[in-house]
Every structure is written in C-alpha cells, then in structure tokens.
Design a protein around this motif. Structure first.
Motif, PDB file in Angstrom:
ATOM      1  N   MET A   2       0.852  -1.185   0.000  1.00 14.18           N
ATOM      2  CA  MET A   2       0.000   0.000   0.000  1.00 14.18           C
ATOM      3  C   MET A   2       0.891   1.240   0.000  1.00 14.18           C
ATOM      4  SD  MET A   2      -3.227   0.764   2.548  1.00 14.18           S
ATOM      5  CE  MET A   2      -4.107  -0.713   2.096  1.00 14.18           C
ATOM      6  N   ASP A   3       0.754   2.077  -1.010  1.00 10.68           N
ATOM      7  CA  ASP A   3       1.617   3.243  -1.189  1.00 10.68           C
ATOM      8  C   ASP A   3       0.855   4.498  -0.788  1.00 10.68           C
ATOM      9  OD1 ASP A   3       3.409   5.157  -1.903  1.00 10.68           O
ATOM     10  OD2 ASP A   3       3.546   4.588  -4.017  1.00 10.68           O
ATOM     11  N   PHE A   4       1.326   5.177   0.249  1.00  3.95           N
ATOM     12  CA  PHE A   4       0.660   6.383   0.732  1.00  3.95           C
ATOM     13  C   PHE A   4       1.268   7.660   0.155  1.00  3.95           C
ATOM     14  CE2 PHE A   4      -0.175   3.198   3.991  1.00  3.95           C
ATOM     15  CZ  PHE A   4      -1.535   3.378   4.231  1.00  3.95           C
ATOM     16  N   ALA A   5       2.286   7.525  -0.671  1.00  2.00           N
ATOM     17  CA  ALA A   5       2.964   8.705  -1.210  1.00  2.00           C
ATOM     18  C   ALA A   5       2.108   9.384  -2.270  1.00  2.00           C
ATOM     19  CB  ALA A   5       4.313   8.308  -1.804  1.00  2.00           C
ATOM     20  N   LEU A   6       2.142  10.709  -2.249  1.00  2.00           N
ATOM     21  CA  LEU A   6       1.459  11.474  -3.288  1.00  2.00           C
ATOM     22  C   LEU A   6       2.360  11.552  -4.516  1.00  2.00           C
ATOM     23  CD1 LEU A   6       0.033  14.457  -1.184  1.00  2.00           C
ATOM     24  CD2 LEU A   6      -1.127  12.330  -1.833  1.00  2.00           C
ATOM     25  N   THR A   7       1.740  11.580  -5.678  1.00  2.00           N
ATOM     26  CA  THR A   7       2.514  11.746  -6.902  1.00  2.00           C
ATOM     27  C   THR A   7       2.965  13.192  -7.041  1.00  2.00           C
ATOM     28  OG1 THR A   7       0.614  12.329  -8.287  1.00  2.00           O
ATOM     29  CG2 THR A   7       1.086   9.964  -7.983  1.00  2.00           C
ATOM     30  N   ASP A   8       3.903  13.422  -7.948  1.00  2.00           N
ATOM     31  CA  ASP A   8       4.358  14.795  -8.188  1.00  2.00           C
ATOM     32  C   ASP A   8       3.205  15.679  -8.659  1.00  2.00           C
ATOM     33  OD1 ASP A   8       6.923  14.132  -7.451  1.00  2.00           O
ATOM     34  OD2 ASP A   8       7.649  13.850  -9.510  1.00  2.00           O
ATOM     35  N   ASP A   9       2.321  15.117  -9.485  1.00  2.00           N
ATOM     36  CA  ASP A   9       1.175  15.889  -9.957  1.00  2.00           C
ATOM     37  C   ASP A   9       0.237  16.250  -8.807  1.00  2.00           C
ATOM     38  OD1 ASP A   9       2.069  15.873 -12.557  1.00  2.00           O
ATOM     39  OD2 ASP A   9       0.748  14.243 -13.211  1.00  2.00           O
ATOM     40  N   GLN A  10       0.029  15.321  -7.898  1.00  2.00           N
ATOM     41  CA  GLN A  10      -0.843  15.600  -6.757  1.00  2.00           C
ATOM     42  C   GLN A  10      -0.224  16.642  -5.834  1.00  2.00           C
ATOM     43  OE1 GLN A  10      -1.233  11.542  -5.416  1.00  2.00           O
ATOM     44  NE2 GLN A  10      -3.213  11.275  -6.437  1.00  2.00           N
ATOM     45  N   LYS A  11       1.070  16.572  -5.643  1.00  2.00           N
ATOM     46  CA  LYS A  11       1.746  17.598  -4.845  1.00  2.00           C
ATOM     47  C   LYS A  11       1.628  18.962  -5.508  1.00  2.00           C
ATOM     48  CE  LYS A  11       5.183  14.388  -2.943  1.00  2.00           C
ATOM     49  NZ  LYS A  11       6.624  14.008  -2.952  1.00  2.00           N
ATOM     50  N   ALA A  12       1.707  18.991  -6.833  1.00  2.00           N
ATOM     51  CA  ALA A  12       1.588  20.249  -7.560  1.00  2.00           C
ATOM     52  C   ALA A  12       0.185  20.838  -7.407  1.00  2.00           C
ATOM     53  CB  ALA A  12       1.924  20.049  -9.035  1.00  2.00           C
ATOM     54  N   LEU A  13      -0.835  19.976  -7.430  1.00  2.00           N
ATOM     55  CA  LEU A  13      -2.207  20.441  -7.214  1.00  2.00           C
ATOM     56  C   LEU A  13      -2.359  21.054  -5.827  1.00  2.00           C
ATOM     57  CD1 LEU A  13      -4.248  17.470  -8.718  1.00  2.00           C
ATOM     58  CD2 LEU A  13      -4.231  19.808  -9.585  1.00  2.00           C
ATOM     59  N   ALA A  14      -1.822  20.361  -4.817  1.00  2.00           N
ATOM     60  CA  ALA A  14      -1.902  20.881  -3.450  1.00  2.00           C
ATOM     61  C   ALA A  14      -1.159  22.208  -3.328  1.00  2.00           C
ATOM     62  CB  ALA A  14      -1.332  19.851  -2.471  1.00  2.00           C
ATOM     63  N   ASP A  15      -0.004  22.310  -3.969  1.00  2.00           N
ATOM     64  CA  ASP A  15       0.759  23.558  -3.930  1.00  2.00           C
ATOM     65  C   ASP A  15      -0.003  24.701  -4.600  1.00  2.00           C
ATOM     66  OD1 ASP A  15       2.834  22.337  -2.600  1.00  2.00           O
ATOM     67  OD2 ASP A  15       4.076  22.045  -4.381  1.00  2.00           O
ATOM     68  N   ALA A  16      -0.661  24.401  -5.723  1.00  2.00           N
ATOM     69  CA  ALA A  16      -1.433  25.425  -6.425  1.00  2.00           C
ATOM     70  C   ALA A  16      -2.592  25.911  -5.566  1.00  2.00           C
ATOM     71  CB  ALA A  16      -1.944  24.876  -7.755  1.00  2.00           C
ATOM     72  N   ALA A  17      -3.242  24.980  -4.879  1.00  2.00           N
ATOM     73  CA  ALA A  17      -4.335  25.356  -3.984  1.00  2.00           C
ATOM     74  C   ALA A  17      -3.821  26.173  -2.814  1.00  2.00           C
ATOM     75  CB  ALA A  17      -5.058  24.104  -3.500  1.00  2.00           C
ATOM     76  N   ALA A  18      -2.667  25.798  -2.269  1.00  2.00           N
ATOM     77  CA  ALA A  18      -2.083  26.556  -1.163  1.00  2.00           C
ATOM     78  C   ALA A  18      -1.728  27.975  -1.599  1.00  2.00           C
ATOM     79  CB  ALA A  18      -0.843  25.833  -0.635  1.00  2.00           C
ATOM     80  N   ASP A  19      -1.220  28.116  -2.810  1.00  2.00           N
ATOM     81  CA  ASP A  19      -0.897  29.444  -3.339  1.00  2.00           C
ATOM     82  C   ASP A  19      -2.162  30.289  -3.480  1.00  2.00           C
ATOM     83  OD1 ASP A  19       1.787  28.848  -3.468  1.00  2.00           O
ATOM     84  OD2 ASP A  19       1.762  28.332  -5.610  1.00  2.00           O
ATOM     85  N   PHE A  20      -3.228  29.697  -4.008  1.00  2.00           N
ATOM     86  CA  PHE A  20      -4.486  30.420  -4.163  1.00  2.00           C
ATOM     87  C   PHE A  20      -5.018  30.842  -2.794  1.00  2.00           C
ATOM     88  CE2 PHE A  20      -9.019  31.001  -4.668  1.00  2.00           C
ATOM     89  CZ  PHE A  20      -9.125  31.657  -5.893  1.00  2.00           C
TER      90      PHE A  20
END
Length: 388
Positions: free
Chosen positions: A1-19
């Motif tokens: 079971m892999d709990f790591a976020l993908t690079d794309d998912q991290k980018a989405l979270a970062d974009a939301a944090a910036d907004f």
C-alpha cells in the motif's frame, strides 16, 4: 500500500495553497466580520480550475479524483474555511448536472459553472426534513412538457446570490419515501422562486444561508436529472463525496490551528520560559498532531475507496466524515485553549476557526446519522470484514 502522493498531486496541493495564500487568507477575517460573499474571488477560483475539480473533462472540468479534490480542499480551507466550504458545494452541484443532466442542461449550465460564470446551490434540506431527507415534502407535478414545483428548502448555502439550484422534490406519492424523489435544475431567478433572510449564523459567515420558497415554479422536463424517482439516489451519491469534501475542510482548519498553536507556544513566555518547554503542553500538541494525521489518513483512504467504486465506499465516507469533523473541531478548540485569552478575541483567528468548523459536525448528514450508516452496515447488513 503506497501512501505517497505523486508529483502531480503535490503540484495540485501547492497550487491550492498558493491560491489560499493570495486570495483567501488576508481577507477571511474581514469577510467573516462583514458577512461578505466574495463572488469575485470565487469566480477567480473558476479561472484556476477549482469550480469543476471532479467534473468530467468532457464537460469542461478537470476530471480529477476524489483524493485529489480532498488535497485541494484541505489546502484552500487553510485560507478560509467558509468560502472553501461553499466551493465544495458548488463543485458537487456542477458534478451532479454533468453526470445526470440532459444534454440541454449540460450545455446550458455546466460550462459556465466550471468557469465561475454561474454559481450553484444544493437544495435538499427542508423545514421538516433534515436528517429524514427521504420524507421531504416539496412537490414536482408533471404538467405537459413541464414540472411545477412547490415547497420550501432551508439552510441553503449561497441562496440568494447563486444562479443555479439543484432541487430535490417529490414526484411520487406522499408516502413513496426515497423512491418518489426526483432532482431538477432550477434557474435561481425563475418565476415563483423567492428567498428568506440571510441567516445570522455562528460561523460560515462569508457565504449566505437562506430559506428558498418555490411557488408554482415551472421547469421543462429536460431540467430533470435522470429519470423520475432517481433523485434521492443522486443526492446520496453526491453526499458521499460531499462528506469527504467537508471532512477535508476540517483537516485544513485543524492544520491551520495546529500551526498557529505550535508557533504561539514557541513565542509566548510564562514563568520565565517559553510555553513550548512545558511538557504538558508538548503532550497536548503531540495529541493534536497525531489525531489530525489519523483523520487525514482516514479521509484519503475513503476517497481512494470512492474513486475505486468500492461498494463499501459509503460506509467509509461516513466514518471519515464523522471522525475528521470531530477531530477538526477538537484540534481548533484545543488550539484556542493553548492561546489562552488571546484565542478568544477576534484579533486572533482561533475563535473563527472554532466557529467555522462546528457546523461540519452537522451538515452533509449529522455525525449521529454517520453513526447510523456505519452501524447499519455492521448490524443490519452483517458487513464486518468488508469494512477493513
């Protein structure tokens, strides 16, 4: 079971944090104090893609998973819980029309809703039907090529300031229960639609909440979602994701409160030393962080189940919503306590976080109803192992 976020998912979270940082954080206290609904910012959320997060790409949305939606809402809510909560509702309404609306409804509403040109409200709760939503009394009577809707909905987020309503109304007999409920897309300015006062709420003040009355409101048959009698099923499918959305808002609120508490304990001195040096307060902070992590893992696991089409997803969404919203409120309240008297005044954001997260334990199905859903799967349906 892999709990790591993908690079794309991290980018989405970062974009939301910036907004959240640029568009929400600096204004949240003012919006709360003045009960301002920031429509201009919400429209910019559409420009950023946050108004059609899991609406299919074929209809103009991002087509993201529920897990990815959770990541986005958790970050946005660290800027403003109340405004983000409205964004979750708008996303649910847009998704419902995109999935079950007629071609005409999709063409008319979905694209503009994804872009933020039209804003939506979800209309299920009634004065006499909250937790017992299957017994709603609003009626939709077929009249030729139209339906005529009569009734009332209450506690409707965005009401009076939105453009599109998804309305659950009874098309079957009065005693037909869930099987007699259908769903309709209703223009918010349709003749016969009227609005009550903006409720003076404890929290969620940056979004209006009103009663909506329907008096002989005509909508064409093409505005029905799916077939007659399918509305309650659609409502419940919407609420599975809606529960994860509001749980994600609780995660963001708790993360914000935890960060504020950690920083305050390092800065504030009593008895000649920083509060962070007192072991009792260290333990408190550790418990808050541990419970928040448990809630986050539960929400992400339930989101994964929903994305997989797991037949037990509803129970897992109920468990995640119950646990995460309880933990979210608890962490915010504990953070307020750690701030002492400062936490109780409006110059600090803690009292707003507490007020805004309290309603999460009530809406999208109360946490008591979440327990009913879970217990029914365990006791009535005999499911145990499948919930592992």
């Amino acid at each position: 079971m892999d709990f790591a976020l993908t690079d794309d998912q991290k980018a989405l979270a970062d974009a939301a944090a910036d907004f959240a940082r640029v568009e929400l954080s600096e204004h949240a206290a003012e919006w709360d104090a003045t009960s301002h609904f920031p429509v201009d910012v919400i429209r910019r959320a559409g420009e950023a893609g946050f108004l059609g997060i899991y609406t299919p790409e074929a209809h103009g949305g991002l087509g993201l998973s529920r897990l990815e939606a959770s990541l986005i809402f958790e970050q946005l809510s660290q800027g403003c819980i109340s405004t983000t909560a409205y964004l979750t509702i708008h996303n649910m309404v847009t998704w419902m029309i995109a999935n079950w609306g007629s071609d005409a409804s999709r063409e008319r509403f979905v694209g503009p809703m994804v872009a933020g040109e039209l804003l939506g409200s979800y209309c299920l709760t009634e004065p006499g039907a909250g937790s017992d939503a299957a017994n709603l009394r609003s009626k939709a009577v077929r009249d030729g090529d139209d339906y005529v809707i009569d009734g009332a909905k209450m506690f409707i987020s965005g009401a009076g300031d939105t453009d599109v309503l998804v309305v659950m109304a009874r098309t079957g007999a009065a005693d037909s229960g869930a099987a007699g409920v259908s769903a309709f897309v209703v223009p918010a300015d349709a003749e016969g639609v009227s609005y009550g006062k903006n409720e003076d709420k404890m929290g969620w003040k940056s979004q209006p909440t009103r009663l909506i009355s329907f008096d002989g409101v005509r909508v064409p048959v093409e505005n029905r979602l799916g077939e007659e009698g399918e509305g309650f099923k659609f409502a419940m499918k919407g609420l599975d994701g809606g529960r994860l959305n509001i749980a994600s808002c609780s995660l963001g609120a708790a993360q914000h409160a935890l960060t504020l508490a950690r920083n305050y304990l390092g800065e504030r001195k009593q008895f000649g030393q920083a509060l962070s040096s007192f072991q009792a307060l260290q333990f408190k902070l550790a418990d808050m962080a541990s419970e928040l992590m448990a809630a986050r893992l539960m929400v992400r696991h339930a989101a994964w189940r929903l994305d997989q089409g797991d037949p037990e997803a509803t129970a897992h969404c109920a468990m995640a919503k119950r646990f995460a919203t309880d933990v979210g409120f608890k962490v915010c309240n504990e953070a307020l306590q750690l701030h002492g008297g400062y936490g109780y005044i409006r110059e600090y954001p803690l009292e707003r976080l507490v007020r805004d997260t309290r309603v999460h334990q009530i809406l999208e199905g109360t946490n008591e109803i979440m327990r009913v859903i879970i217990a029914r799967r365990l006791l009535v349906d005999g499911v145990v192992e499948a919930l592992q």
